[in-house]
Motif scaffolding. Structure first.
Motif, mmCIF file in Angstrom:
data_model
loop_
_atom_site.group_PDB
_atom_site.id
_atom_site.type_symbol
_atom_site.label_atom_id
_atom_site.label_comp_id
_atom_site.label_asym_id
_atom_site.label_seq_id
_atom_site.Cartn_x
_atom_site.Cartn_y
_atom_site.Cartn_z
ATOM 1 N N VAL A 43 0.868 -1.173 0.000
ATOM 2 C CA VAL A 43 0.000 0.000 0.000
ATOM 3 C C VAL A 43 0.908 1.227 0.000
ATOM 4 C CG1 VAL A 43 -1.832 1.245 1.199
ATOM 5 C CG2 VAL A 43 -1.740 -1.259 1.309
ATOM 6 N N PHE A 44 0.705 2.121 -0.969
ATOM 7 C CA PHE A 44 1.544 3.316 -1.107
ATOM 8 C C PHE A 44 0.718 4.557 -0.793
ATOM 9 C CE2 PHE A 44 3.122 0.084 -4.050
ATOM 10 C CZ PHE A 44 4.461 0.015 -3.694
ATOM 11 N N SER A 49 3.378 15.631 5.785
ATOM 12 C CA SER A 49 4.764 15.910 6.143
ATOM 13 C C SER A 49 5.715 15.716 4.966
ATOM 14 C CB SER A 49 5.201 14.990 7.296
ATOM 15 O OG SER A 49 4.485 15.304 8.466
ATOM 16 N N GLY A 50 5.172 15.282 3.839
ATOM 17 C CA GLY A 50 6.007 15.098 2.660
ATOM 18 C C GLY A 50 6.625 13.729 2.542
ATOM 19 N N ARG A 51 6.123 12.773 3.320
ATOM 20 C CA ARG A 51 6.665 11.416 3.242
ATOM 21 C C ARG A 51 5.873 10.570 2.255
ATOM 22 N NH1 ARG A 51 6.974 12.215 9.055
ATOM 23 N NH2 ARG A 51 4.837 11.446 9.146
ATOM 24 N N ILE A 52 6.590 9.828 1.425
ATOM 25 C CA ILE A 52 5.998 8.772 0.625
ATOM 26 C C ILE A 52 6.332 7.470 1.341
ATOM 27 C CG2 ILE A 52 5.894 7.653 -1.637
ATOM 28 C CD1 ILE A 52 7.090 10.267 -2.795
ATOM 29 N N GLN A 53 5.302 6.682 1.654
ATOM 30 C CA GLN A 53 5.516 5.482 2.447
ATOM 31 C C GLN A 53 4.915 4.256 1.770
ATOM 32 O OE1 GLN A 53 5.197 6.106 6.839
ATOM 33 N NE2 GLN A 53 4.211 8.036 6.299
ATOM 34 N N ALA A 54 5.522 3.102 2.046
ATOM 35 C CA ALA A 54 5.012 1.824 1.574
ATOM 36 C C ALA A 54 4.833 0.913 2.770
ATOM 37 C CB ALA A 54 5.971 1.194 0.573
ATOM 38 N N VAL A 55 3.648 0.287 2.847
ATOM 39 C CA VAL A 55 3.393 -0.661 3.931
ATOM 40 C C VAL A 55 2.916 -1.981 3.334
ATOM 41 C CG1 VAL A 55 2.809 1.199 5.537
ATOM 42 C CG2 VAL A 55 0.995 0.050 4.297
ATOM 43 N N ASN A 56 3.091 -3.031 4.079
ATOM 44 C CA ASN A 56 2.667 -4.354 3.648
ATOM 45 C C ASN A 56 1.145 -4.421 3.607
ATOM 46 O OD1 ASN A 56 1.961 -7.239 3.795
ATOM 47 N ND2 ASN A 56 4.163 -7.552 4.024
ATOM 48 N N ALA A 57 0.579 -4.852 2.476
ATOM 49 C CA ALA A 57 -0.872 -4.893 2.334
ATOM 50 C C ALA A 57 -1.519 -5.943 3.223
ATOM 51 C CB ALA A 57 -1.243 -5.144 0.876
ATOM 52 N N SER A 58 -0.741 -6.920 3.678
ATOM 53 C CA SER A 58 -1.305 -7.999 4.487
ATOM 54 C C SER A 58 -1.454 -7.638 5.954
ATOM 55 C CB SER A 58 -0.429 -9.253 4.375
ATOM 56 O OG SER A 58 -0.363 -9.700 3.034
ATOM 57 N N ALA A 333 -7.641 5.905 3.770
ATOM 58 C CA ALA A 333 -6.821 6.788 4.602
ATOM 59 C C ALA A 333 -7.687 7.906 5.168
ATOM 60 C CB ALA A 333 -5.683 7.378 3.784
ATOM 61 N N THR A 334 -7.323 8.403 6.341
ATOM 62 C CA THR A 334 -8.072 9.470 6.994
ATOM 63 C C THR A 334 -7.219 10.723 7.129
ATOM 64 O OG1 THR A 334 -7.412 9.011 9.291
ATOM 65 C CG2 THR A 334 -9.201 7.662 8.358
ATOM 66 N N GLU A 335 -7.898 11.840 7.409
ATOM 67 C CA GLU A 335 -7.180 13.106 7.601
ATOM 68 C C GLU A 335 -6.281 13.072 8.830
ATOM 69 O OE1 GLU A 335 -8.692 17.151 5.775
ATOM 70 O OE2 GLU A 335 -9.995 16.462 7.401
ATOM 71 N N ALA A 336 -6.575 12.202 9.777
ATOM 72 C CA ALA A 336 -5.737 12.077 10.975
ATOM 73 C C ALA A 336 -4.452 11.307 10.701
ATOM 74 C CB ALA A 336 -6.518 11.390 12.088
ATOM 75 N N GLY A 337 -4.319 10.741 9.492
ATOM 76 C CA GLY A 337 -3.096 10.037 9.145
ATOM 77 C C GLY A 337 -3.137 8.541 9.356
ATOM 78 N N GLN A 338 -4.337 7.990 9.508
ATOM 79 C CA GLN A 338 -4.483 6.547 9.674
ATOM 80 C C GLN A 338 -4.799 5.900 8.327
ATOM 81 O OE1 GLN A 338 -4.091 4.973 12.733
ATOM 82 N NE2 GLN A 338 -3.565 6.977 13.549
ATOM 83 N N VAL A 339 -4.143 4.789 8.053
ATOM 84 C CA VAL A 339 -4.531 3.928 6.941
ATOM 85 C C VAL A 339 -5.185 2.696 7.549
ATOM 86 C CG1 VAL A 339 -3.771 2.612 4.933
ATOM 87 C CG2 VAL A 339 -2.621 4.754 5.516
ATOM 88 N N LEU A 340 -6.413 2.424 7.125
ATOM 89 C CA LEU A 340 -7.196 1.346 7.706
ATOM 90 C C LEU A 340 -7.493 0.289 6.646
ATOM 91 C CD1 LEU A 340 -9.790 3.627 9.543
ATOM 92 C CD2 LEU A 340 -7.643 2.731 10.464
ATOM 93 N N ALA A 341 -7.429 -0.973 7.046
ATOM 94 C CA ALA A 341 -7.750 -2.089 6.157
ATOM 95 C C ALA A 341 -8.908 -2.883 6.744
ATOM 96 C CB ALA A 341 -6.537 -2.988 5.956
ATOM 97 N N PHE A 342 -9.955 -3.070 5.932
ATOM 98 C CA PHE A 342 -11.147 -3.797 6.359
ATOM 99 C C PHE A 342 -11.356 -5.019 5.469
ATOM 100 C CE2 PHE A 342 -11.804 0.609 7.578
ATOM 101 C CZ PHE A 342 -12.347 0.518 8.852
#
Length: 352
Positions: A43-44, A49-58, A333-342
């Motif tokens: 997940v990209f 803050s100007g960060r590009i981040q990658a997290v594991n989709a699992s 993704a939310t304005e608070a900076g959370q990425v949520l997976a359902f």
């Protein structure tokens, strides 16, 4: 890519069983306005803050971070093992999908608010296309070399939609432009009477987009004519969300706090669904359902057929981003900076 395909139709394949439950969350560290993009089991995202981040989709575990130094409001583009994202410093960054290392950057000297798109065809190498606050639509090669630049008379906020050899986009010049992908020449200029902050969706030779003046419109790309409009031009609220198209229906959010569904053929209203906040989140259509967020902090799933509520949850923060639906998982993704997976809630005793 933002909206799922080059034509920006906002449609996801597969099924989406309900109800959903939260399976992981990731704290980006700052607010997120752009949509997450899922590719290569990652997940990209970009943040304030100007960060590009990658997290594991699992499982949502952080894989890498790249610092751009300025706010990112656009969504990433993933093409040919590159993650391409623009920032408000006017630079477009291309990073390695696996490592996050910088491959190249390109400076256009004006804010990049919208996402880049990629034109991919059998006979040509992919080309990257994006607009910026230098009032220009740019086309680059995969190694960041300029191919052409198309000037307009206003800022470009949205993502260009691509169909065949045509790129279609709107801007603050109150026009919908149709540009030849091969040389950057204009094929049509369609007056829409108001600023366009949203991205268009293309299907069947027609483009659909909403504008600041409170109307959703359909334009024929061959003739350059507006075929129909929906909404109150005098009293209507602005459309900042981008539309999704499936089953002869166009679904789009509006700042009147509603999700609207209209007939793609003539623009007649099919249904509306009310929330408690502006709907700037662009809906994603999957399995006969529309998935979207609202500034009221809720993630909604409604039926495409009649607009009935099927499921919702309170995320605790406004949602501007468009949800991504991949293999039955909803990422938002939310304005608070959370990425949520359902994911679909498993029956008792069933293995996940």
């Amino acid at each position: 890519v933002f909206r799922g395909d080059a034509a920006l139709t906002g449609v996801a394949a597969g099924s989406l069983p309900l109800p959903l439950e939260l399976v992981w969350e990731f704290d980006a560290g700052d607010g997120i306005q752009g949509s997450t993009v899922v590719a290569e089991d990652r997940v990209f995202l970009g943040d304030a803050s100007g960060r590009i981040q990658a997290v594991n989709a699992s499982d949502g575990q952080l894989l890498w971070v790249f610092e751009t130094g300025d706010v990112i409001e656009s969504s990433p583009l993933v093409v040919e093992q590159l993650v391409v994202t623009g920032a408000l410093n006017g630079k477009l960054y291309a990073l390695d999908v696996s490592t996050g290392q910088l491959r190249w950057s390109h400076d256009v000297g004006g804010r990049i608010m919208g996402s880049a798109n990629a034109a991919v065809s059998e006979n040509q190498k992919p080309r990257i296309v994006f607009g910026a606050y230098d009032n220009t639509l740019h086309a680059l090669t995969l190694d960041g070399k300029p191919l052409w630049a198309f000037p307009t008379d206003g800022f470009i906020n949205g993502t260009p939609a691509i169909s065949g050899q045509q790129a279609v986009f709107g801007g603050c010049d109150a026009k919908l432009h149709v540009v030849d992908m091969n040389g950057g020449t204009e094929l049509a200029s369609i007056e829409v009477e108001s600023y366009v902050a949203a991205s268009p969706a293309i299907t069947g030779g027609r483009a659909y987009v909403g504008h600041y003046g409170g109307q959703l419109l359909c334009a024929d790309l061959a003739t350059g004519k507006v075929l129909w409009t929906y909404g109150d031009e005098e009293e209507g609220d602005a459309f900042f969300a981008s539309p999704a198209i499936a089953q002869e229906r166009v679904v789009v959010g509006c700042r009147d706090r509603k999700l609207h569904c209209v007939n793609a053929a003539d623009g007649s209203e099919v249904w509306t669904f009310s929330t408690r906040g502006d709907v700037d989140s662009s809906p994603t259509l999957c399995d006969g359902k529309a998935v979207f967020g609202s500034r009221d902090g809720r993630l909604y799933v409604v039926s495409l057929e009649e607009g009935a509520l099927l499921w919702s949850t309170d995320t605790g923060s406004p949602i501007i981003a468009s949800p991504a639906v991949v293999n039955g998982t909803v990422f938002v993704a939310t304005e608070a900076g959370q990425v949520l997976a359902f994911q679909s809630r498993k029956a008792e005793g069933e293995s996940p």
